[in-house]
Design a protein around this motif. Structure first.
Motif, PDB file in Angstrom:
ATOM      1  N   GLU A  17     -22.625  36.905  18.857  1.00  0.00           N
ATOM      2  CA  GLU A  17     -21.465  37.698  18.440  1.00  0.00           C
ATOM      3  C   GLU A  17     -20.211  37.259  19.198  1.00  0.00           C
ATOM      4  O   GLU A  17     -19.117  37.202  18.622  1.00  0.00           O
ATOM      5  N   LYS A  18     -20.364  36.919  20.480  1.00  0.00           N
ATOM      6  CA  LYS A  18     -19.225  36.403  21.244  1.00  0.00           C
ATOM      7  C   LYS A  18     -18.739  35.073  20.665  1.00  0.00           C
ATOM      8  O   LYS A  18     -17.539  34.794  20.636  1.00  0.00           O
ATOM      9  N   THR A  19     -19.678  34.259  20.214  1.00  0.00           N
ATOM     10  CA  THR A  19     -19.330  32.988  19.570  1.00  0.00           C
ATOM     11  C   THR A  19     -18.514  33.245  18.309  1.00  0.00           C
ATOM     12  O   THR A  19     -17.464  32.627  18.095  1.00  0.00           O
ATOM     13  N   PHE A  20     -18.991  34.164  17.479  1.00  0.00           N
ATOM     14  CA  PHE A  20     -18.270  34.505  16.242  1.00  0.00           C
ATOM     15  C   PHE A  20     -16.863  35.024  16.546  1.00  0.00           C
ATOM     16  O   PHE A  20     -15.883  34.641  15.892  1.00  0.00           O
ATOM     17  N   LYS A  21     -16.754  35.890  17.546  1.00  0.00           N
ATOM     18  CA  LYS A  21     -15.450  36.466  17.879  1.00  0.00           C
ATOM     19  C   LYS A  21     -14.476  35.409  18.374  1.00  0.00           C
ATOM     20  O   LYS A  21     -13.267  35.499  18.120  1.00  0.00           O
ATOM     21  N   SER A  22     -14.993  34.396  19.070  1.00  0.00           N
ATOM     22  CA  SER A  22     -14.101  33.352  19.583  1.00  0.00           C
ATOM     23  C   SER A  22     -13.568  32.484  18.451  1.00  0.00           C
ATOM     24  O   SER A  22     -12.446  31.976  18.522  1.00  0.00           O
ATOM     25  N   VAL A  23     -14.357  32.313  17.391  1.00  0.00           N
ATOM     26  CA  VAL A  23     -13.877  31.594  16.195  1.00  0.00           C
ATOM     27  C   VAL A  23     -12.886  32.467  15.437  1.00  0.00           C
ATOM     28  O   VAL A  23     -11.821  32.006  15.008  1.00  0.00           O
ATOM     29  N   SER A  87     -24.432  28.439  19.898  1.00  0.00           N
ATOM     30  CA  SER A  87     -24.520  29.884  19.660  1.00  0.00           C
ATOM     31  C   SER A  87     -24.476  30.718  20.930  1.00  0.00           C
ATOM     32  O   SER A  87     -24.510  31.951  20.847  1.00  0.00           O
ATOM     33  N   ASP A  88     -24.412  30.075  22.099  1.00  0.00           N
ATOM     34  CA  ASP A  88     -24.196  30.822  23.341  1.00  0.00           C
ATOM     35  C   ASP A  88     -22.925  30.354  24.045  1.00  0.00           C
ATOM     36  O   ASP A  88     -22.734  30.600  25.236  1.00  0.00           O
ATOM     37  N   ASP A  89     -22.041  29.686  23.295  1.00  0.00           N
ATOM     38  CA  ASP A  89     -20.781  29.182  23.827  1.00  0.00           C
ATOM     39  C   ASP A  89     -19.601  29.838  23.110  1.00  0.00           C
ATOM     40  O   ASP A  89     -19.751  30.410  22.027  1.00  0.00           O
ATOM     41  N   ILE A  90     -18.417  29.714  23.723  1.00  0.00           N
ATOM     42  CA  ILE A  90     -17.197  30.246  23.121  1.00  0.00           C
ATOM     43  C   ILE A  90     -16.065  29.245  23.328  1.00  0.00           C
ATOM     44  O   ILE A  90     -16.109  28.420  24.238  1.00  0.00           O
ATOM     45  N   PHE A  91     -15.043  29.310  22.486  1.00  0.00           N
ATOM     46  CA  PHE A  91     -13.825  28.549  22.733  1.00  0.00           C
ATOM     47  C   PHE A  91     -13.105  29.162  23.935  1.00  0.00           C
ATOM     48  O   PHE A  91     -13.132  30.381  24.133  1.00  0.00           O
ATOM     49  N   THR A  92     -12.460  28.318  24.729  1.00  0.00           N
ATOM     50  CA  THR A  92     -11.866  28.796  25.976  1.00  0.00           C
ATOM     51  C   THR A  92     -10.688  29.732  25.746  1.00  0.00           C
ATOM     52  O   THR A  92     -10.409  30.585  26.577  1.00  0.00           O
ATOM     53  N   ASP A  93      -9.984  29.569  24.651  1.00  0.00           N
ATOM     54  CA  ASP A  93      -8.896  30.484  24.312  1.00  0.00           C
ATOM     55  C   ASP A  93      -8.629  30.407  22.812  1.00  0.00           C
ATOM     56  O   ASP A  93      -9.240  29.601  22.098  1.00  0.00           O
ATOM     57  N   GLU A  94      -7.695  31.230  22.357  1.00  0.00           N
ATOM     58  CA  GLU A  94      -7.468  31.350  20.909  1.00  0.00           C
ATOM     59  C   GLU A  94      -6.704  30.184  20.313  1.00  0.00           C
ATOM     60  O   GLU A  94      -6.607  30.074  19.088  1.00  0.00           O
ATOM     61  N   LYS A  95      -6.173  29.280  21.136  1.00  0.00           N
ATOM     62  CA  LYS A  95      -5.384  28.171  20.613  1.00  0.00           C
ATOM     63  C   LYS A  95      -6.114  26.829  20.657  1.00  0.00           C
ATOM     64  O   LYS A  95      -5.511  25.785  20.395  1.00  0.00           O
ATOM     65  N   THR A 195     -11.918  22.685  25.728  1.00  0.00           N
ATOM     66  CA  THR A 195     -12.227  23.283  24.428  1.00  0.00           C
ATOM     67  C   THR A 195     -13.191  24.458  24.502  1.00  0.00           C
ATOM     68  O   THR A 195     -13.032  25.441  23.771  1.00  0.00           O
ATOM     69  N   THR A 196     -14.185  24.359  25.369  1.00  0.00           N
ATOM     70  CA  THR A 196     -15.354  25.224  25.245  1.00  0.00           C
ATOM     71  C   THR A 196     -15.815  25.746  26.594  1.00  0.00           C
ATOM     72  O   THR A 196     -15.798  25.019  27.586  1.00  0.00           O
ATOM     73  N   SER A 197     -16.228  27.014  26.609  1.00  0.00           N
ATOM     74  CA  SER A 197     -16.930  27.579  27.760  1.00  0.00           C
ATOM     75  C   SER A 197     -18.402  27.671  27.394  1.00  0.00           C
ATOM     76  O   SER A 197     -18.760  28.336  26.413  1.00  0.00           O
ATOM     77  N   MET A 198     -19.232  26.978  28.172  1.00  0.00           N
ATOM     78  CA  MET A 198     -20.653  26.854  27.855  1.00  0.00           C
ATOM     79  C   MET A 198     -21.507  27.611  28.854  1.00  0.00           C
ATOM     80  O   MET A 198     -21.262  27.560  30.062  1.00  0.00           O
ATOM     81  N   LEU A 199     -22.515  28.297  28.366  1.00  0.00           N
ATOM     82  CA  LEU A 199     -23.498  28.936  29.231  1.00  0.00           C
ATOM     83  C   LEU A 199     -24.364  27.860  29.863  1.00  0.00           C
ATOM     84  O   LEU A 199     -24.963  27.045  29.164  1.00  0.00           O
ATOM     85  N   ILE A 200     -24.410  27.815  31.183  1.00  0.00           N
ATOM     86  CA  ILE A 200     -25.139  26.774  31.882  1.00  0.00           C
ATOM     87  C   ILE A 200     -26.638  27.010  31.758  1.00  0.00           C
ATOM     88  O   ILE A 200     -27.097  28.139  31.609  1.00  0.00           O
ATOM     89  N   GLY A 201     -27.395  25.914  31.781  1.00  0.00           N
ATOM     90  CA  GLY A 201     -28.851  26.035  31.764  1.00  0.00           C
ATOM     91  C   GLY A 201     -29.482  25.750  30.429  1.00  0.00           C
ATOM     92  O   GLY A 201     -30.512  26.317  30.088  1.00  0.00           O
TER      93      GLY A 201
END
Length: 249
Positions: A17-23, A87-95, A195-201
């Motif tokens: 859901e966090k991934t979807f919201k970041s898109v 699916s466990d990552d997000i864009f770092t910001d809206e731009k 571009t991306t904030s990734m969950l480590i591991g």
């Protein structure tokens, strides 16, 4: 310029859901968002349906793993350039995608842009910035690749040079990058965009057995693409990373 973003997932209800919201939050709106689900048994599909208004195409069916799902997404894509958002990552910001689009528009003859990522832990604390500032394709020969989610490729490259090879367990992204950048010598530039904030591991970043497997697959990728390299340097790539870190201090 249309950007195709592909998210592959399987039982990802805790993070997607966090991934979807970041898109959804991106200021750039010419986005084709594709979700490829491997037949999730949890509530992932409920979340896909919740956000269906922002999802251009989606499919849920069994697949042969992560890279098979990515291939499905690429074959569904119609954008000018293609990026992967796990699916466990997000864009770092809206731009992020606005910045990526502008960078590609300014460099129309460029095949790919390479950027940076941030890595965060389960407490959502940033623990590392993985920059491609000092990367170049020659470093593939000693086992170094830029962060996969920070690369945006022209979609036509996949038609010309092929998709991810499914006989790799965790190194198909390394093989594709080697094939594109070293064998076919695509044109590219460092974008400086984080571009991306990734969950480590992830699957390729934990444990000695994983280190050994990716070493084996790096050698396999280089050999398949007829790239001359040193087996020893690949095996000792962790040592080179330490040296590089100490030289920066």
């Amino acid at each position: 310029m249309k950007i195709s973003i592909i998210t592959v997932c399987y039982n990802s209800e805790k993070t997607i859901e966090k991934t979807f919201k970041s898109v959804q939050a991106q200021t750039y709106k010419n986005i084709e968002y594709i979700v490829v689900d491997g037949g999730s048994k949890d509530s992932t599909i409920d979340l896909v349906k919740k956000y269906k208004s922002m999802i251009s195409q989606w499919v849920s069916e069994p697949d042969k793993g992560l890279y098979d799902a990515m291939n499905k997404g690429i074959e569904m894509a119609t954008g000018d350039i293609v990026g992967i958002l796990n699916s466990d990552d997000i864009f770092t910001d809206e731009k992020v995608l606005e910045n990526v689009a502008n960078f590609h528009l300014k460099n129309k003859n460029m095949d790919a842009s390479v950027g940076n990522i941030l890595q965060f832990n389960e407490e959502e604390k940033t623990v590392r910035k993985y920059s491609a500032k000092n990367w170049n394709p020659e470093k593939l020969k000693i086992g170094f690749m830029p962060a996969h989610p920070a690369i945006f490729f022209k979609r036509d490259l996949f038609k010309k040079y092929g998709l991810y090879h499914l006989d790799f367990t965790i190194g198909a992204d390394y093989e594709l990058i080697t094939r594109f950048f070293l064998q076919h010598k695509i044109t590219w530039k460092f974008s400086e965009i984080t571009t991306t904030s990734m969950l480590i591991g992830g699957v390729s970043s934990s444990g000695f057995s994983s280190y050994q497997l990716i070493s084996k697959e790096i050698k396999k990728a280089l050999t398949r693409n007829n790239i001359k390299f040193s087996y020893l340097k690949v095996q000792l790539r962790g040592f080179w990373k330490i040296i590089g870190f100490l030289n920066k201090k």
